[in-house]
Write a protein that holds these residues in place. Structure first.
Motif, PDB file in Angstrom:
ATOM      1  N   GLU A  92       0.838  -1.209   0.000  1.00 57.85           N
ATOM      2  CA  GLU A  92       0.000   0.000   0.000  1.00 57.85           C
ATOM      3  C   GLU A  92       0.871   1.256   0.000  1.00 57.85           C
ATOM      4  O   GLU A  92       0.638   2.191  -0.779  1.00 57.85           O
ATOM      5  N   TRP A  96       1.010   4.135  -2.964  1.00 56.76           N
ATOM      6  CA  TRP A  96       0.703   5.548  -2.696  1.00 56.76           C
ATOM      7  C   TRP A  96       1.871   6.461  -3.047  1.00 56.76           C
ATOM      8  O   TRP A  96       1.678   7.599  -3.503  1.00 56.76           O
ATOM      9  N   PHE A 103      -6.319   3.896  -6.575  1.00 54.35           N
ATOM     10  CA  PHE A 103      -5.554   2.958  -5.756  1.00 54.35           C
ATOM     11  C   PHE A 103      -6.047   1.528  -5.930  1.00 54.35           C
ATOM     12  O   PHE A 103      -5.248   0.601  -6.080  1.00 54.35           O
TER      13      PHE A 103
END
Length: 158
Positions: A92, A96, A103
């Protein structure tokens, strides 16, 4: 006081406190017998029916623990869950850092790549080593539409 300076029973108390064990602890001492193939177990404290882990002190005053297989399996399951959570958090973060437009789409593509890699591992190995930076960079090259390109942003000076 260093751990080397602690007695075995003091070490048991320190370890018990560190892992959150309260109450009675089962401590078993192993003694030699005349037969080198046979050892004698002496219950020093606690109970034969007490909860786990049991602490075992061998004839050399070395400390061991004993747990049931079901307890060991629970620990392994918790470790795997923690490992998976850690991997997901790292993935994750890496996604990002590359400024995704969506996403969830990038995550889905990344998971497809990882599953594909896992299915093509040799020798039936289920453990794969994934360089997340390299993976997301590859996805960014293959699917540039999933990421924001800062070069495309035109800032108009005032």
């Amino acid at each position: 006081m260093s751990k080397k300076e602690l007695t075995v029973f003091e070490m048991i108390n320190v370890i018990s406190k560190d892992i959150g064990l309260n109450g009675d602890k089962t401590v078993i001492e192993i003694e030699k017998t005349d037969n080198p193939e046979v050892k004698k177990l002496n219950l020093k404290s606690g109970s034969w029916n007490a909860s786990e882990p049991w602490f075992i002190v061998d004839e050399n005053k070395k400390l061991h623990t004993m747990m049931s297989m079901s307890s060991i399996n629970k620990i392994i399951d918790k470790f795997r869950a923690t490992q998976e959570e850690n991997f997901n958090l790292k993935l994750e973060k890496t996604i990002w850092q590359n400024i995704p437009i969506d996403f969830k789409d990038v995550w889905a593509v990344a998971m497809d790549h990882i599953k594909h890699m896992a299915n093509h591992e040799q020798n039936g190995a289920k453990v794969i080593n994934v360089d997340l930076e390299e993976l997301v960079s590859k996805i960014k090259q293959e699917h540039p539409n999933l990421f924001l390109d800062l070069k495309d942003l035109h800032v108009v000076p005032r």
